[in-house]
Design an enzyme around this catalytic site. Structure first.
Site, PDB file in Angstrom:
ATOM      1  N   ASN A   1       0.796  -1.225   0.000  1.00 39.03           N
ATOM      2  CA  ASN A   1       0.000   0.000   0.000  1.00 39.03           C
ATOM      3  C   ASN A   1       0.829   1.277   0.000  1.00 39.03           C
ATOM      4  O   ASN A   1       0.328   2.343   0.327  1.00 39.03           O
ATOM      5  CB  ASN A   1      -0.943   0.005   1.204  1.00 39.03           C
ATOM      6  CG  ASN A   1      -1.784  -1.236   1.260  1.00 39.03           C
ATOM      7  OD1 ASN A   1      -1.608  -2.085   2.128  1.00 39.03           O
ATOM      8  ND2 ASN A   1      -2.665  -1.388   0.274  1.00 39.03           N
TER       9      ASN A   1
ATOM     10  N   VAL B   1       1.985   7.181   0.710  1.00 40.25           N
ATOM     11  CA  VAL B   1       1.149   6.198   1.388  1.00 40.25           C
ATOM     12  C   VAL B   1      -0.255   6.231   0.799  1.00 40.25           C
ATOM     13  O   VAL B   1      -0.799   7.299   0.555  1.00 40.25           O
ATOM     14  CB  VAL B   1       1.064   6.519   2.897  1.00 40.25           C
ATOM     15  CG1 VAL B   1       0.175   5.537   3.605  1.00 40.25           C
ATOM     16  CG2 VAL B   1       2.435   6.519   3.505  1.00 40.25           C
ATOM     17  N   CYS B   2      -0.807   5.054   0.561  1.00 34.64           N
ATOM     18  CA  CYS B   2      -2.156   4.983  -0.001  1.00 34.64           C
ATOM     19  C   CYS B   2      -3.054   4.273   0.993  1.00 34.64           C
ATOM     20  O   CYS B   2      -3.159   3.059   0.983  1.00 34.64           O
ATOM     21  CB  CYS B   2      -2.110   4.228  -1.327  1.00 34.64           C
ATOM     22  SG  CYS B   2      -3.716   3.889  -2.014  1.00 34.64           S
ATOM     23  N   ILE B   3      -3.648   5.033   1.916  1.00 35.36           N
ATOM     24  CA  ILE B   3      -4.680   4.442   2.767  1.00 35.36           C
ATOM     25  C   ILE B   3      -5.910   5.322   2.687  1.00 35.36           C
ATOM     26  O   ILE B   3      -5.823   6.512   2.433  1.00 35.36           O
ATOM     27  CB  ILE B   3      -4.231   4.246   4.243  1.00 35.36           C
ATOM     28  CG1 ILE B   3      -3.673   5.530   4.823  1.00 35.36           C
ATOM     29  CG2 ILE B   3      -3.258   3.121   4.364  1.00 35.36           C
ATOM     30  CD1 ILE B   3      -3.336   5.407   6.297  1.00 35.36           C
TER      31      ILE B   3
END
Lengths: 167, 511
Positions: free
Chosen positions: A83, A90-92
């Site tokens: 992720n 960051v990909c959340i």
């Protein structure tokens, strides 16, 4: 004094809060105290995961209308994770701007809301480290390896950590 | 460093090429011919032109922008990457017309584009930290904006002239690009002007306040004022700029598609601009609605409610019920009973029309089909916690809705008992009796008069005249229920999808 004061005052509040009561494994603060909109933070790799023992610095950039819009987070050392994009972003879901996902992939409830805070973001990132979600991948190689070749995935992570620590 | 290597290599290559040319050819004329005819030599010369452009660009950037922040450089490279790709696609359309002039105008376009990107970033930065900016910053901004505005206009004119006079069709793409840049420049100018004016407004408020309360904690209260009309101005101007760019896109699209074929390179931009245009309008309408309803619809919290949780989730500051505080600092309660500062709430509603804590929609969209219902909802909500002289049922108004003890059936088939009392955070008793000046429709309630502390669950259906509740074979319009039910109706302000159940606490009518 200025209209960004809501944002900078809230950031100052969060900063003070973090100074007095820092959760284990994270630390964060503005790079330059005159500019509250750019923070550096450090996340320790959670125990019991391949990231254990690693120390991951990242830069948080806040928009002028924080907390109405989320900051962006970018790791400054290589972090091999499903992720995390290869450039470290960051990909959340809680870092995605509020509103409905144009791709209908995640519900509005998972996205940013002012109820979140720097502390919650960092804790979410820590839990993201211990539980990668290969379903919504940012780094496709990492996703594939995590799913098909877990030992290999762990090895890459360990090598990266050793390199970033200069071992 | 990379740039220095590039520059050095290019220069060396040129020197070698020129040297070779003059060494091999007898005189200046033939050497010059060789340099312009030989493919490799030509390429090297082109590279030199690119290099010189880059160096001039660097110089110009240092003059107009000073040191670039890391964020700006990052954005710059990102934009360059996208534009590079799009230009590649654009070249496929005009591949026949590719020549030296095309290349030079392309370089010029890139040169100007970089300026536009950077000034946009700069103005965003002003928005971020307005007070930290010195005079030089403003001088730079103003001079850059003026220069870009003029340069764009001149270039558009040049491209159009060229296109019509010399029938150079490839200039169309440049005229189009420069027109778009001019729109962007216009956007930047009004953003900059509004930001500056905003700073000025704050300074004025600050001074006025300091004069008024120069003895005690003035600093704490100063920054609460927000120049609210800014949002409206930004919206109107943005809308205008968006409409303008859509027009330009459409014109270009139409021309290219009729003469050349599908202009792939702008499909992405057209889609993006149109979508942003539509969402902008939609969001604005929603926002206006929410703000309009804010004062009438949302109740002020009671001191007890405020005691439970007095931190505004948005600014993380305390909320107090102080009658002479600024309006933006007043606490307001949403239909889902979460409490926020009015000002914080307004700014959040600009972005999303949902409660930031529980994400319940903040307005009763479900019932907005008929204005009658809407006003009725607004009225019933404002009546909360205010004992009213009503014809039917002055119920105990802030009676707690929790703790329903015993439930019993009412004998109708379609009503069911709620398994438990709804949680207090999501419910609110709303007295629904009509005000005395309203006409009474007589209705026979198909269910028995319920006991106190009981709950009836209704089914809601969509009917032609708006939502109705279903009870046995009877259908009662929701608006009637709101006005006449002999008990309080809760959750009325929340949108309830058709087919879902609807909980009402039973408050016995006073006999």
């Amino acid at each position: 004094m200025q209209k960004s004061s809501t944002a900078s005052r809230r950031l100052l509040k969060e900063y003070k809060q973090l100074l007095t009561d820092t959760p284990d494994g994270i630390s964060a603060g503005p790079i330059d105290e005159n500019n509250m909109f750019e923070w550096e933070c450090i996340i320790q790799g959670p125990d019991g995961t391949p990231y254990e023992g690693g120390v991951f610095p990242a830069i948080l950039k806040f928009p002028s209308d924080y907390p109405l819009n989320p900051p962006t987070m970018k790791f400054t050392t290589p972090l091999f994770h499903p992720n995390v994009y290869q450039d470290g972003t960051v990909c959340i879901s809680i870092l995605h701007p509020p509103g409905d996902d144009p791709h209908m992939y995640e519900t509005a409830a998972e996205r940013w809301s002012p109820i979140q805070s720097v502390e919650k973001i960092l804790l979410s990132v820590m839990s993201m480290l211990s539980e990668p979600n290969p379903e919504s991948g940012a780094n496709i190689d990492a996703c594939k390896m995590f799913r098909d070749d877990l030992p290999g995935f762990k090895a890459v992570v360990r090598t990266n950590i050793r390199q970033s620590l200069g071992l | 460093m990379k740039l220095a290597v590039y520059g050095l290599t290019s220069t060396l290559l040129v020197v070698t090429a020129v040297f070779v040319a003059f060494y091999q050819r007898p005189n200046f004329y033939s050497a010059a011919i060789y340099l312009s005819q030989n493919n490799i030599a030509f390429l090297i010369l082109c590279n030199l032109a690119v290099m010189i452009t880059i160096f001039i660009e660097r110089l110009a950037l240092t003059i107009f922008f000073g040191d670039l922040r890391s964020h700006e450089t990052e954005r710059l490279y990102e934009q360059l990457w996208f534009t590079g790709m799009e230009t590649g696609l654009a070249l496929t359309i005009f591949r026949d017309a590719f020549d030296l002039r095309f290349l030079s105008v392309l370089l010029l376009l890139m040169f100007v584009k970089v300026f536009h990107w950077l000034i946009t970033e700069r103005i965003k930065y002003l928005d971020l930290i307005p007070d930290a900016q010195k005079l030089l910053f403003h001088v730079r901004c103003i001079s850059t904006l003026t220069m870009l505005f003029v340069v764009d206009a001149v270039l558009i004119d040049y491209c159009l002239q060229d296109m019509f006079n010399k029938r150079a069709n490839q200039m169309l793409i440049f005229a189009f690009e420069f027109a778009l840049l001019e729109v962007q420049c216009f956007r930047n100018i009004y953003h900059y002007a509004l930001d500056c004016y905003e700073v000025y407004v704050y300074r004025r408020i600050l001074r006025a306040q300091l004069q008024r309360e120069n003895d005690l904690e003035g600093v704490e209260t100063i920054d609460e004022e927000v120049w609210e009309p800014k949002m409206l101005y930004v919206f109107v101007f943005d809308l205008f700029a968006d409409a303008l760019s859509i027009l330009i896109y459409m014109a270009f699209f139409a021309i290219v598609i009729s003469f050349y074929g599908l202009p792939l390179h702008i499909v992405r931009d057209v889609y993006r601009t149109t979508r942003s245009f539509i969402t902008r309008i939609r969001d604005f309408i929603k926002y206006r609605k929410a703000v309009q309803q804010m004062n009438s619809c949302y109740a002020d919290p009671t001191p007890e409610e405020l005691d439970r949780d007095n931190v505004c989730i948005i600014c993380r500051e305390e909320m107090t019920l102080n009658p002479d505080q600024r309006t933006r600092r007043k606490p307001k309660k949403l239909p889902c009973s979460h409490i926020l500062h009015l000002g914080c709430l307004k700014s959040w509603l600009e972005r999303q029309q949902r409660c930031p804590t529980c994400r319940q929609p903040v307005q009763p969209e479900r019932f907005s089909s008929s204005t009658r219902t809407q006003t009725s909802v607004a009225r019933t909500i404002t009546q909360t916690f205010q004992p009213t002289a009503a014809t039917s049922a002055p119920a105990p108004l802030n009676r707690p809705t929790t703790g329903a003890a015993d439930h019993h059936t009412t004998g109708t088939t379609d009503t069911a008992w709620a398994p438990s009392a709804p949680s207090p955070t999501h419910t609110r008793p709303v007295p629904t009796h009509s005000t005395s000046n309203e006409e009474e429709d007589t209705i026979n309630w198909p269910f028995a008069s319920p006991a106190p502390d009981d709950y009836i669950v209704f089914k809601i259906k969509d009917a032609a005249d708006g939502p109705v509740i279903v009870s046995g074979s009877t259908q009662i319009p929701l608006s009637t229920l709101q006005r006449q039910a002999p008990f309080s109706v809760i959750n009325i302000a929340m949108p309830v999808p058709p087919g879902s159940t609807f909980v009402a606490p039973n408050v016995p009518p006073s006999q």
